[in-house]
Motif scaffolding. Structure first.
Motif, PDB file in Angstrom:
ATOM      1  N   UNK A  78       0.859  -1.181   0.000  1.00 36.70           N
ATOM      2  CA  UNK A  78       0.000   0.000   0.000  1.00 36.70           C
ATOM      3  C   UNK A  78       0.895   1.230   0.000  1.00 36.70           C
ATOM      4  N   UNK A  79       0.736   2.072  -1.006  1.00 39.55           N
ATOM      5  CA  UNK A  79       1.539   3.269  -1.112  1.00 39.55           C
ATOM      6  C   UNK A  79       0.843   4.477  -0.522  1.00 39.55           C
ATOM      7  N   UNK A  80       1.153   5.640  -1.035  1.00 42.39           N
ATOM      8  CA  UNK A  80       0.535   6.880  -0.553  1.00 42.39           C
ATOM      9  C   UNK A  80      -0.982   6.795  -0.698  1.00 42.39           C
ATOM     10  N   UNK A  81      -1.683   7.275   0.320  1.00 36.61           N
ATOM     11  CA  UNK A  81      -3.134   7.264   0.279  1.00 36.61           C
ATOM     12  C   UNK A  81      -3.731   5.879   0.330  1.00 36.61           C
ATOM     13  N   UNK A  82      -2.917   4.855   0.623  1.00 38.55           N
ATOM     14  CA  UNK A  82      -3.423   3.492   0.645  1.00 38.55           C
ATOM     15  C   UNK A  82      -3.594   2.878  -0.720  1.00 38.55           C
ATOM     16  N   UNK A  83      -3.108   3.527  -1.761  1.00 36.23           N
ATOM     17  CA  UNK A  83      -3.281   3.005  -3.114  1.00 36.23           C
ATOM     18  C   UNK A  83      -2.287   1.872  -3.388  1.00 36.23           C
ATOM     19  N   UNK A  84      -2.730   0.791  -4.014  1.00 37.54           N
ATOM     20  CA  UNK A  84      -1.816  -0.318  -4.318  1.00 37.54           C
ATOM     21  C   UNK A  84      -0.724   0.101  -5.290  1.00 37.54           C
ATOM     22  N   UNK A  85       0.481  -0.342  -5.014  1.00 32.90           N
ATOM     23  CA  UNK A  85       1.594  -0.092  -5.910  1.00 32.90           C
ATOM     24  C   UNK A  85       2.414  -1.363  -6.048  1.00 32.90           C
ATOM     25  N   UNK A 114      17.346   8.500  -6.806  1.00 30.64           N
ATOM     26  CA  UNK A 114      16.059   8.739  -7.458  1.00 30.64           C
ATOM     27  C   UNK A 114      16.242   9.624  -8.691  1.00 30.64           C
ATOM     28  N   UNK A 115      15.634   9.202  -9.814  1.00 29.58           N
ATOM     29  CA  UNK A 115      15.781   9.938 -11.070  1.00 29.58           C
ATOM     30  C   UNK A 115      14.473  10.526 -11.576  1.00 29.58           C
ATOM     31  N   UNK A 116      13.343  10.087 -11.048  1.00 26.77           N
ATOM     32  CA  UNK A 116      12.055  10.660 -11.410  1.00 26.77           C
ATOM     33  C   UNK A 116      11.596  11.627 -10.330  1.00 26.77           C
ATOM     34  N   UNK A 117      10.618  12.451 -10.673  1.00 24.49           N
ATOM     35  CA  UNK A 117      10.143  13.481  -9.758  1.00 24.49           C
ATOM     36  C   UNK A 117       8.626  13.405  -9.626  1.00 24.49           C
ATOM     37  N   UNK A 118       8.158  13.400  -8.388  1.00 25.09           N
ATOM     38  CA  UNK A 118       6.732  13.537  -8.098  1.00 25.09           C
ATOM     39  C   UNK A 118       6.519  14.896  -7.461  1.00 25.09           C
ATOM     40  N   UNK A 119       5.620  15.662  -8.022  1.00 24.56           N
ATOM     41  CA  UNK A 119       5.421  17.028  -7.552  1.00 24.56           C
ATOM     42  C   UNK A 119       4.914  17.065  -6.115  1.00 24.56           C
ATOM     43  N   UNK A 120       5.308  18.075  -5.349  1.00 23.89           N
ATOM     44  CA  UNK A 120       4.852  18.161  -3.953  1.00 23.89           C
ATOM     45  C   UNK A 120       3.356  18.399  -3.829  1.00 23.89           C
ATOM     46  N   UNK A 121       2.704  18.835  -4.906  1.00 22.12           N
ATOM     47  CA  UNK A 121       1.255  19.016  -4.855  1.00 22.12           C
ATOM     48  C   UNK A 121       0.503  17.790  -5.389  1.00 22.12           C
ATOM     49  N   UNK A 122       1.216  16.684  -5.605  1.00 25.73           N
ATOM     50  CA  UNK A 122       0.573  15.470  -6.111  1.00 25.73           C
ATOM     51  C   UNK A 122      -0.451  14.959  -5.103  1.00 25.73           C
ATOM     52  N   UNK A 123      -1.566  14.442  -5.628  1.00 24.38           N
ATOM     53  CA  UNK A 123      -2.653  13.926  -4.803  1.00 24.38           C
ATOM     54  C   UNK A 123      -2.770  12.427  -5.015  1.00 24.38           C
ATOM     55  N   UNK A 124      -2.828  11.668  -3.924  1.00 25.56           N
ATOM     56  CA  UNK A 124      -2.987  10.217  -3.972  1.00 25.56           C
ATOM     57  C   UNK A 124      -4.342   9.862  -3.361  1.00 25.56           C
ATOM     58  N   UNK A 125      -5.402  10.251  -4.047  1.00 19.08           N
ATOM     59  CA  UNK A 125      -6.741  10.013  -3.514  1.00 19.08           C
ATOM     60  C   UNK A 125      -7.531   9.000  -4.326  1.00 19.08           C
ATOM     61  N   UNK A 126      -6.920   8.409  -5.360  1.00 19.90           N
ATOM     62  CA  UNK A 126      -7.625   7.439  -6.165  1.00 19.90           C
ATOM     63  C   UNK A 126      -8.642   8.050  -7.097  1.00 19.90           C
ATOM     64  N   UNK A 127      -8.672   9.365  -7.206  1.00 26.88           N
ATOM     65  CA  UNK A 127      -9.617  10.057  -8.085  1.00 26.88           C
ATOM     66  C   UNK A 127      -8.857  10.926  -9.083  1.00 26.88           C
TER      67      UNK A 127
END
Length: 346
Positions: A78-85, A114-127
């Motif tokens: 379970x990753x961020x927001x409980x989303x499966x990864x 780490x070579x990829x970037x996830x923005x700090x405003x990224x949302x992990x809500x499944x929507x």
């Protein structure tokens, strides 16, 4: 952005708050699923086993891949927001993670960096789409007849296969049409997306098949975010190409010609390159040089929002592989594109 149109085979265990249960969803704004009562189709088809054990304040959630999917070098948690990864790793100290929501690769590490970037405003809500990593744009890149960048990045994909031959862990995900997608884009399709690690390289393959009785066309892209020091970024391989710059004020594309051996980012950049070469080189300004080699991705897109996102624009650059001239598929026809990203000493 827009312009044109750890090992081990067993399950991983994670302790999460009880919010985990209702937040797992297909990513449809119209519907939410309580996993215990009504598992989303993507999870069931992926053979994800989920078990919750009640405790005083938390639920202990055990997730894994059942059957033949449980192989060395590939885990699910379970990753961020409980989303499966899904996590891949090999003996070359390469690793990556892919969220089923959007089939987005959110992390790729080579020798621990780490070579990829996830923005700090990224949302992990499944929507909402996950902003960062390698999101999908399908069946439309940019603005157009349907929603910006299409729907593939904001729905849940399913796992249909894993393998690990010669220390090359590989997972294949699938997206098929359903009531939600047909309400936006009324066609029957199957999209398969494979991600694997080969030595220090991150490799992907995207396949789109028309399973409808009528033809359709689409545009698509991999909207890849790389970690960077934007003031020191250089991209090579684009000199001499026709390009289209998006004006940040009018939003209209302006045709130009690239005359630089090294493209830099000292201002707002939102630029499409038509008929790009199969190999580009990115120097991320952090000491890393990456070669992007592709088959089937005919175009390239560079993006950095600069002062329009002044809080965090310095930390990433988007170098995207795209197919911007519509791909027309007759019934039972398919289209495939591949991308390999490699650390290099160039």
């Amino acid at each position: 952005m827009a312009l044109l149109c750890k090992p081990g085979c067993g399950p991983a265990t994670t302790t999460l708050s009880k919010e985990f249960m209702p937040r797992l969803s297909l990513g449809f704004k119209q519907q939410k699923f309580a996993l215990a009562a009504n598992p989303p189709r993507g999870f069931r088809n992926a053979r994800l086993s989920v078990k919750a054990e009640a405790s005083s304040n938390t639920s202990v959630v055990t997730q894994g891949i059942s059957g033949n999917f449980a192989i060395a070098g590939i885990n699910v948690d379970a990753g961020e927001g409980g989303l499966p990864r899904i996590k891949l790793h090999n003996k070359q100290k390469s690793e990556c993670e892919i969220y089923l929501h959007g089939a987005v690769v959110t992390s790729w590490k080579s020798k621990g960096k780490e070579l990829l970037h996830v923005r700090p405003d990224a949302v992990f809500d499944g929507v909402k789409p996950i902003s960062g990593g390698i999101p999908h744009c399908f069946p439309q890149f940019g603005p157009g007849a349907i929603q910006q960048h299409g729907f593939a990045r904001n729905v849940s994909w399913e796992v249909i296969g894993t393998s690990n031959e010669d220390d090359t862990p590989r997972v294949t995900l699938r997206l098929i049409d359903n009531e939600y997608t047909r309400g936006i884009w009324d066609y029957r399709f199957v999209v398969k997306y494979s991600v694997w690690l080969q030595g220090e390289e991150l490799c992907t393959e995207l396949n789109v098949k028309n399973v409808d009785e009528k033809p359709f066309s689409f545009t698509t892209a991999l909207h890849t975010y790389f970690k960077a020091d934007i003031g020191a970024v250089k991209v090579t391989g684009l000199n001499g190409l026709k390009c289209f710059d998006k004006d940040p004020v009018t939003k209209e594309p302006v045709e130009a010609s690239e005359d630089r051996d090294e493209v830099t980012f000292t201002e707002f950049v939102d630029r499409v390159y038509k008929d790009a070469p199969s190999r580009l080189v990115l120097r991320n300004g952090l000491g890393d040089t990456l070669a992007l080699e592709n088959e089937g991705w005919n175009d390239a897109v560079l993006w950095n929002p600069f002062l329009t996102m002044k809080i965090f624009y310095r930390d990433f650059v988007c170098v995207e592989n795209a197919k911007l001239d519509p791909v027309a598929l007759q019934p039972r026809e398919s289209w495939t594109a591949k991308l390999t990203i490699s650390p290099t000493a160039e």
